[in-house]
Design a protein around this motif. Sequence first.
Motif, PDB file in Angstrom:
ATOM      1  N   ARG A 144      -0.590  25.466 -18.852  1.00 37.76           N
ATOM      2  CA  ARG A 144       0.087  25.920 -17.735  1.00 37.76           C
ATOM      3  C   ARG A 144       0.673  24.581 -17.017  1.00 37.76           C
ATOM      4  NH1 ARG A 144      -2.722  25.149 -12.753  1.00 37.76           N
ATOM      5  NH2 ARG A 144      -4.644  24.260 -14.238  1.00 37.76           N
ATOM      6  N   LYS A 145       1.856  24.562 -16.503  1.00 38.99           N
ATOM      7  CA  LYS A 145       2.471  23.775 -15.788  1.00 38.99           C
ATOM      8  C   LYS A 145       2.466  23.831 -14.296  1.00 38.99           C
ATOM      9  CE  LYS A 145       6.219  22.375 -19.213  1.00 38.99           C
ATOM     10  NZ  LYS A 145       7.689  22.208 -19.316  1.00 38.99           N
ATOM     11  N   PHE A 146       2.238  22.604 -13.491  1.00 31.85           N
ATOM     12  CA  PHE A 146       2.279  22.658 -12.220  1.00 31.85           C
ATOM     13  C   PHE A 146       2.566  21.249 -11.641  1.00 31.85           C
ATOM     14  CE2 PHE A 146      -1.792  20.681 -11.776  1.00 31.85           C
ATOM     15  CZ  PHE A 146      -2.113  20.717 -13.083  1.00 31.85           C
ATOM     16  N   ILE A 147       2.628  21.538 -10.160  1.00 27.17           N
ATOM     17  CA  ILE A 147       2.786  19.969  -9.472  1.00 27.17           C
ATOM     18  C   ILE A 147       1.552  19.524  -9.001  1.00 27.17           C
ATOM     19  CG2 ILE A 147       3.955  19.048  -7.470  1.00 27.17           C
ATOM     20  CD1 ILE A 147       6.505  20.460  -8.326  1.00 27.17           C
ATOM     21  N   PRO A 148       1.155  18.743  -9.412  1.00 27.72           N
ATOM     22  CA  PRO A 148      -0.396  18.162  -8.706  1.00 27.72           C
ATOM     23  C   PRO A 148      -0.515  17.852  -7.448  1.00 27.72           C
ATOM     24  CG  PRO A 148       0.311  16.704 -10.466  1.00 27.72           C
ATOM     25  CD  PRO A 148       1.689  17.515 -10.461  1.00 27.72           C
ATOM     26  N   HIS A 149      -1.516  18.144  -6.693  1.00 29.20           N
ATOM     27  CA  HIS A 149      -1.768  17.799  -5.580  1.00 29.20           C
ATOM     28  C   HIS A 149      -2.143  16.223  -5.285  1.00 29.20           C
ATOM     29  CE1 HIS A 149      -1.753  21.725  -3.310  1.00 29.20           C
ATOM     30  NE2 HIS A 149      -1.195  21.991  -4.403  1.00 29.20           N
ATOM     31  N   VAL A 150      -2.396  15.836  -4.112  1.00 28.43           N
ATOM     32  CA  VAL A 150      -2.505  14.261  -3.793  1.00 28.43           C
ATOM     33  C   VAL A 150      -3.524  13.991  -2.522  1.00 28.43           C
ATOM     34  CG1 VAL A 150      -1.696  12.187  -3.253  1.00 28.43           C
ATOM     35  CG2 VAL A 150      -0.480  13.572  -4.931  1.00 28.43           C
ATOM     36  N   ILE A 151      -4.420  13.196  -3.068  1.00 30.12           N
ATOM     37  CA  ILE A 151      -5.149  12.626  -1.727  1.00 30.12           C
ATOM     38  C   ILE A 151      -4.873  11.112  -1.729  1.00 30.12           C
ATOM     39  CG2 ILE A 151      -7.381  11.976  -1.099  1.00 30.12           C
ATOM     40  CD1 ILE A 151      -8.445  14.690  -1.622  1.00 30.12           C
ATOM     41  N   GLU A 152      -4.688  10.776  -0.592  1.00 35.72           N
ATOM     42  CA  GLU A 152      -4.036   9.403  -0.437  1.00 35.72           C
ATOM     43  C   GLU A 152      -5.118   8.530   0.443  1.00 35.72           C
ATOM     44  OE1 GLU A 152       0.101   7.751   0.925  1.00 35.72           O
ATOM     45  OE2 GLU A 152      -1.184   8.288   2.652  1.00 35.72           O
ATOM     46  N   PRO A 153      -5.729   7.335  -0.244  1.00 38.87           N
ATOM     47  CA  PRO A 153      -6.367   6.421   0.669  1.00 38.87           C
ATOM     48  C   PRO A 153      -5.111   5.454   1.055  1.00 38.87           C
ATOM     49  CG  PRO A 153      -7.407   6.502  -1.257  1.00 38.87           C
ATOM     50  CD  PRO A 153      -6.247   7.228  -1.445  1.00 38.87           C
ATOM     51  N   SER A 154      -5.042   4.872   2.144  1.00 40.71           N
ATOM     52  CA  SER A 154      -3.751   3.925   2.484  1.00 40.71           C
ATOM     53  C   SER A 154      -4.466   2.854   3.359  1.00 40.71           C
ATOM     54  CB  SER A 154      -2.747   4.772   3.150  1.00 40.71           C
ATOM     55  OG  SER A 154      -1.830   3.666   3.694  1.00 40.71           O
ATOM     56  N   LEU A 155      -4.444   1.282   2.814  1.00 35.49           N
ATOM     57  CA  LEU A 155      -5.050   0.480   3.726  1.00 35.49           C
ATOM     58  C   LEU A 155      -4.134  -0.453   4.128  1.00 35.49           C
ATOM     59  CD1 LEU A 155      -7.128   1.413   1.421  1.00 35.49           C
ATOM     60  CD2 LEU A 155      -8.675  -0.209   2.542  1.00 35.49           C
ATOM     61  N   GLY A 156      -4.008  -1.145   5.135  1.00 36.62           N
ATOM     62  CA  GLY A 156      -3.254  -2.271   5.633  1.00 36.62           C
ATOM     63  C   GLY A 156      -3.734  -3.787   5.314  1.00 36.62           C
ATOM     64  N   ALA A 157      -3.268  -4.396   4.476  1.00 36.62           N
ATOM     65  CA  ALA A 157      -4.217  -5.702   4.277  1.00 36.62           C
ATOM     66  C   ALA A 157      -4.161  -6.724   5.216  1.00 36.62           C
ATOM     67  CB  ALA A 157      -3.441  -6.328   2.996  1.00 36.62           C
ATOM     68  N   ASN A 158      -3.290  -6.653   6.175  1.00 41.69           N
ATOM     69  CA  ASN A 158      -3.057  -7.743   7.347  1.00 41.69           C
ATOM     70  C   ASN A 158      -3.933  -7.046   8.468  1.00 41.69           C
ATOM     71  OD1 ASN A 158      -0.371  -6.953   6.043  1.00 41.69           O
ATOM     72  ND2 ASN A 158      -0.362  -8.969   6.407  1.00 41.69           N
ATOM     73  N   ARG A 159      -4.061  -5.762   8.831  1.00 45.52           N
ATOM     74  CA  ARG A 159      -4.937  -5.355   9.779  1.00 45.52           C
ATOM     75  C   ARG A 159      -6.446  -5.462   9.207  1.00 45.52           C
ATOM     76  NH1 ARG A 159      -3.259   0.316  12.246  1.00 45.52           N
ATOM     77  NH2 ARG A 159      -1.205  -0.799  12.837  1.00 45.52           N
ATOM     78  N   LEU A 160      -6.751  -5.298   7.976  1.00 48.73           N
ATOM     79  CA  LEU A 160      -7.882  -5.833   7.466  1.00 48.73           C
ATOM     80  C   LEU A 160      -8.391  -7.138   7.535  1.00 48.73           C
ATOM     81  CD1 LEU A 160      -8.118  -3.505   4.146  1.00 48.73           C
ATOM     82  CD2 LEU A 160      -9.688  -3.307   6.151  1.00 48.73           C
ATOM     83  N   VAL A 161      -7.497  -7.997   7.414  1.00 48.89           N
ATOM     84  CA  VAL A 161      -7.611  -9.683   7.707  1.00 48.89           C
ATOM     85  C   VAL A 161      -8.055  -9.644   9.252  1.00 48.89           C
ATOM     86  CG1 VAL A 161      -6.399 -11.674   7.992  1.00 48.89           C
ATOM     87  CG2 VAL A 161      -6.207 -10.387   5.725  1.00 48.89           C
ATOM     88  N   LEU A 162      -7.355  -9.007  10.210  1.00 48.71           N
ATOM     89  CA  LEU A 162      -7.819  -9.226  11.578  1.00 48.71           C
ATOM     90  C   LEU A 162      -9.034  -8.825  11.818  1.00 48.71           C
ATOM     91  CD1 LEU A 162      -6.861  -9.761  14.476  1.00 48.71           C
ATOM     92  CD2 LEU A 162      -5.993  -7.510  14.583  1.00 48.71           C
ATOM     93  N   ALA A 163      -9.771  -7.656  11.266  1.00 53.23           N
ATOM     94  CA  ALA A 163     -10.967  -7.170  11.380  1.00 53.23           C
ATOM     95  C   ALA A 163     -12.040  -8.102  10.871  1.00 53.23           C
ATOM     96  CB  ALA A 163     -11.082  -5.692  10.890  1.00 53.23           C
TER      97      ALA A 163
END
Length: 470
Positions: A327-346
């Motif tokens: 079967r051929k299909f377009i995969p679905h996606v889950i995305e974690p997205s983190l900001g390195a600088n914002r983490l540094v601030l916290a």
Amino acid sequence: MPVHEITMEELVSLCKTRGIIYAGSEIYGGLANTWDYGPIGVELLRNVKKAFWDFFVYGREDIVGLDSSILLNPKVWEASGHIASFTDPLMDCKKCKARYRADKLIEEAGDARPEGWAGEKTDKSAIVAFVKEKKITCPSCKACDWTEPKQFNLMFRTHQGVTEESSAEIFMRPETAQGIFVNFVNAQRTSRKKLPFGIAQIGKAFRNEITPGNFIFRTREFEQMEIEYFFDPEKSQWEELFQNWKKAVWDFVTKELGIGETHLRMRDHEKDELSHYSKGTTDIEYEFPFGWGELCAAAAYRTDYDLTQHQKTSGESLEYRDEESGRKFIPHVIEPSLGANRLVLAILLDAYTNETLKDGTTRNVMRFSPKIAPIKVAVFPLMKKDGLDAKAREVVRSLRSIGRVDYDEAGSIGKRYRRHDEVGTPACITIDYDSLKDKTVTVRDRDTMEQERVNIADLPAHLRGKYHFD
Ligand code: GAP
């Protein structure tokens, strides 16, 4: 009672004096909202990125890495929807010409909020209607005479080519994610990964934010750490994967980066604040001195939106072939997205403590987790003579593989301890005259201030075992 022991103003000045973060282009009077990471800050930022890569790429079998360009074919942004939808509502004061983001006008005007208020993520037409209905005045000149709101596209534009006239307008990427989607087929084929699997990327992103500010919280240039986790919706339940990702990112933030849970919470996006591509998003928020704010997106369910769009626009097949069924299909996606600088601030806000000691004196300590501490170990010769300095340098060399290890011979031992408490060095080692005879040294712990004698030969294993630097 303030939430943190330090205000934002104090943190900005502390970061400057301790070599953590400086205002950008300072000798030319600065460039608004740009920040440069100094000798200590750069280590902190690198350690955050290293922790991400170690945890998500090296720590699992189902994630591979990628490093794509900042400049992409403009069609990428047409397909992804960024040209049409990556906008904020901008209102100009007709009297004094000041420009504001409509949601910021509401925040500055007082406590009244439109229905479904979720800060910058609130539905844009509701924000504009509220500004008009409540006759919100201009914070600069107090007039109430606004232009019709314009949708301001946040993408940075630039030109590629030798002359402005003959060159093509292109964009600096506003997220690293699209570089992953356009390489999905390349990365999947060459890594031979089967679904579900993810592609991680760390890199700079650029957004022409209308209201940058709060130090490194919102800047126009920042670094993202993102993962696109591809799956077959017929074989995996998105809700289950979504929960797993929320947990994985929460664990990363709390256990790997050591941010305390006191100032953290998860927040699910309301339907009307979801991005154009998302069916569900959960943020991790942090309680900053200026209020709760998004720290990172723990998980966003982007469906097959991006790959479908790129397949349509490029004319190239971005399908995945299931080996068992064909079967051929377009995969679905889950995305974690983190900001390195914002983490540094916290991390900076969370680590800062000011303690009163038994003798009534105070000390400032940055309680960084050893994994992300900028300097791992500092080595002090009691005196700069009699071979103590040479021995200290020898110890520094023997510990190099741990990470950044500093040699420090300036001032009294007490002053050196304080200096390293202030930049969060977990362990300080003193070489004294006994060290030359019995080959032992004093190891002093940053948090407890307790001291112990350790054989020089045992130091690398002792320190690694106690502090878990990796
Ligand atoms: N690919 C999805 C995406 O980019 P986002 O919520 O717009 O989602 C993800 O950004 C993370 O990037 C945020 O949670 C934040 O940590 C960081 N980020 C976004 N804009 C930023 C800015 N202007 N300055 C600093 N960090 C930012």
